[in-house]
Design an enzyme around this catalytic site. Structure first.
Site, PDB file in Angstrom:
ATOM      1  N   TYR A  22     -37.261  61.760 -48.396  1.00 36.11           N
ATOM      2  CA  TYR A  22     -36.706  62.602 -49.463  1.00 36.11           C
ATOM      3  C   TYR A  22     -37.653  62.803 -50.646  1.00 36.11           C
ATOM      4  O   TYR A  22     -37.232  62.847 -51.803  1.00 36.11           O
ATOM      5  CB  TYR A  22     -35.362  62.041 -49.943  1.00 36.11           C
ATOM      6  CG  TYR A  22     -34.405  61.780 -48.809  1.00 36.11           C
ATOM      7  CD1 TYR A  22     -34.007  62.814 -47.962  1.00 36.11           C
ATOM      8  CD2 TYR A  22     -33.918  60.493 -48.550  1.00 36.11           C
ATOM      9  CE1 TYR A  22     -33.146  62.581 -46.902  1.00 36.11           C
ATOM     10  CE2 TYR A  22     -33.060  60.254 -47.488  1.00 36.11           C
ATOM     11  CZ  TYR A  22     -32.673  61.300 -46.668  1.00 36.11           C
ATOM     12  OH  TYR A  22     -31.826  61.069 -45.614  1.00 36.11           O
ATOM     13  N   TYR A 150     -21.832  63.803 -45.755  1.00 33.83           N
ATOM     14  CA  TYR A 150     -23.183  63.534 -45.259  1.00 33.83           C
ATOM     15  C   TYR A 150     -23.064  62.653 -44.022  1.00 33.83           C
ATOM     16  O   TYR A 150     -22.373  61.629 -44.039  1.00 33.83           O
ATOM     17  CB  TYR A 150     -24.041  62.823 -46.307  1.00 33.83           C
ATOM     18  CG  TYR A 150     -25.401  62.435 -45.768  1.00 33.83           C
ATOM     19  CD1 TYR A 150     -26.412  63.386 -45.641  1.00 33.83           C
ATOM     20  CD2 TYR A 150     -25.644  61.130 -45.344  1.00 33.83           C
ATOM     21  CE1 TYR A 150     -27.645  63.033 -45.118  1.00 33.83           C
ATOM     22  CE2 TYR A 150     -26.883  60.780 -44.822  1.00 33.83           C
ATOM     23  CZ  TYR A 150     -27.877  61.737 -44.711  1.00 33.83           C
ATOM     24  OH  TYR A 150     -29.088  61.394 -44.180  1.00 33.83           O
ATOM     25  N   ASP A 258     -16.844  58.784 -39.330  1.00 32.06           N
ATOM     26  CA  ASP A 258     -18.174  58.268 -39.617  1.00 32.06           C
ATOM     27  C   ASP A 258     -18.033  57.108 -40.605  1.00 32.06           C
ATOM     28  O   ASP A 258     -17.790  57.319 -41.791  1.00 32.06           O
ATOM     29  CB  ASP A 258     -19.025  59.398 -40.208  1.00 32.06           C
ATOM     30  CG  ASP A 258     -20.406  58.950 -40.642  1.00 32.06           C
ATOM     31  OD1 ASP A 258     -20.692  57.732 -40.568  1.00 32.06           O
ATOM     32  OD2 ASP A 258     -21.194  59.807 -41.061  1.00 32.06           O
ATOM     33  N   LYS A 287     -25.828  50.736 -40.115  1.00 32.67           N
ATOM     34  CA  LYS A 287     -26.205  50.091 -41.368  1.00 32.67           C
ATOM     35  C   LYS A 287     -25.845  48.606 -41.411  1.00 32.67           C
ATOM     36  O   LYS A 287     -26.566  47.762 -40.895  1.00 32.67           O
ATOM     37  CB  LYS A 287     -25.616  50.859 -42.550  1.00 32.67           C
ATOM     38  CG  LYS A 287     -26.228  52.253 -42.726  1.00 32.67           C
ATOM     39  CD  LYS A 287     -25.816  52.890 -44.009  1.00 32.67           C
ATOM     40  CE  LYS A 287     -26.400  54.289 -44.184  1.00 32.67           C
ATOM     41  NZ  LYS A 287     -27.852  54.307 -44.353  1.00 32.67           N
TER      42      LYS A 287
END
Length: 313
Positions: A22, A150, A258, A287
């Site tokens: 990013y 996202y 998600d 994660k």
């Protein structure tokens, strides 16, 4: 003062050749050299101690340099670091899946492991497409999601990310055109007396109108459970998720949740969907799944979906 482990030559090389996430390769953002991590803290090469409020992008829930996790990682790597899961299995992988499935509702019993949360979402979307296509319902080729979401940087996941803030306009025309509803407005902590009525009017109504109109072409609804992470840590009311589950059942659409960022305890319950008292058809995890020690994800679905897809393949 901690010993300097990075030289200026190292930092110059980093700035010139390493493309950090990013940011620009030509005019990169500043990077901070870290030499040690312990608990919730990062130690910079000049000795500065800082709190990692991002927990390494929400991965390190158990803290850095956790001795129990270190010991487990060392024990495993001394036996074998990795073997492919295609046509091969091993006890560590089996034990991992046993533990994961024991934490999830009983109906979620088929786990597919992959390498990242983004890929987990891609896999879930493929499952939904294959599920309906295996039954001859080929028009179901699109996904419904909510804005400000996202879901990762893989192309499938990007196609259900917020079209304004979470994906680059370059990809328009290449990505499939999925369907977006406005993000839910009623917050998790809303103190309104008639909160369910408020959710119905502000959030459920527009969602229900879209799903009613497009259900014949929708294979799955893709959402983050309770918290839209990269969308600004927006915590929406659980009643909305409960009603989404009901609408998916009514119109024969799979619910894909998600939980890559919020699963395994980050919302105060083990899984975000528990706040709404519902169970998805497919859940995506990553994660915290490995506490940041390695990249791994799990896409977990029902026996019904697994068996139907397997008939077709």
């Amino acid at each position: 003062m901690y010993e300097h482990q990075l030289t200026q030559e190292d930092l110059d090389f980093d700035k010139k050749h390493i493309w950090h996430p990013y940011t620009s390769i030509s005019t990169p953002l500043k990077v901070y050299p870290v030499t040690k991590a312990e608990g919730s803290y990062l130690y910079l090469d000049d000795g500065t101690k800082v709190v990692d409020g991002m927990a390494s992008w929400w991965c390190v829930q158990q803290g850095y340099n956790n001795q129990r996790l270190n010991a487990a990682a060392i024990s495993q790597i001394n036996k074998m670091s990795h073997v492919m899961f295609g046509g091969i299995t091993h006890k560590a992988g089996i034990d991992f899946c046993k533990k994961l499935l024991s934490l999830l509702p009983d109906t979620l019993e088929c786990a597919l492991l992959a390498d990242s949360g983004s890929i987990s979402v891609d896999i879930a979307m493929k499952m939904a497409l294959k599920y309906y296509h295996s039954m001859g319902d080929t028009p179901k080729k699109r996904f419904l999601t909510i804005k400000k979401g996202y879901h990762g940087d893989a192309f499938g996941a990007v196609s259900v990310c917020d079209p304004a803030n979470s994906r680059h306009g370059t990809y328009n025309g290449f990505l499939p055109e999925n369907i977006f509803c406005k993000a839910p407005e009623v917050r998790f902590d809303c103190g309104e007396k008639d909160v369910e009525k408020l959710v119905e009017e502000l959030d459920v109504k527009p969602f229900a109108e879209i799903i009613s109109k497009h259900h014949s072409e929708i294979s799955g609804v893709v959402m983050e459970s309770i918290v839209q992470g990269a969308g600004g840590l927006r915590m929406y009311h659980p009643y909305f998720l409960k009603r989404v589950r009901e609408l998916c059942d009514e119109f024969d659409i799979l619910l894909i949740l998600d939980e890559v960022a919020v699963g395994l305890g980050r919302t105060g319950m083990l899984f975000g969907f528990q706040h709404a008292g519902i169970v998805p058809d497919i859940v995506c995890l990553g994660k915290t799944l490995t506490a940041g020690y390695l990249t791994l994800s799990a896409t977990v679905t029902t026996r019904k979906i697994g068996d139907q897809i397997s008939k077709w393949t």
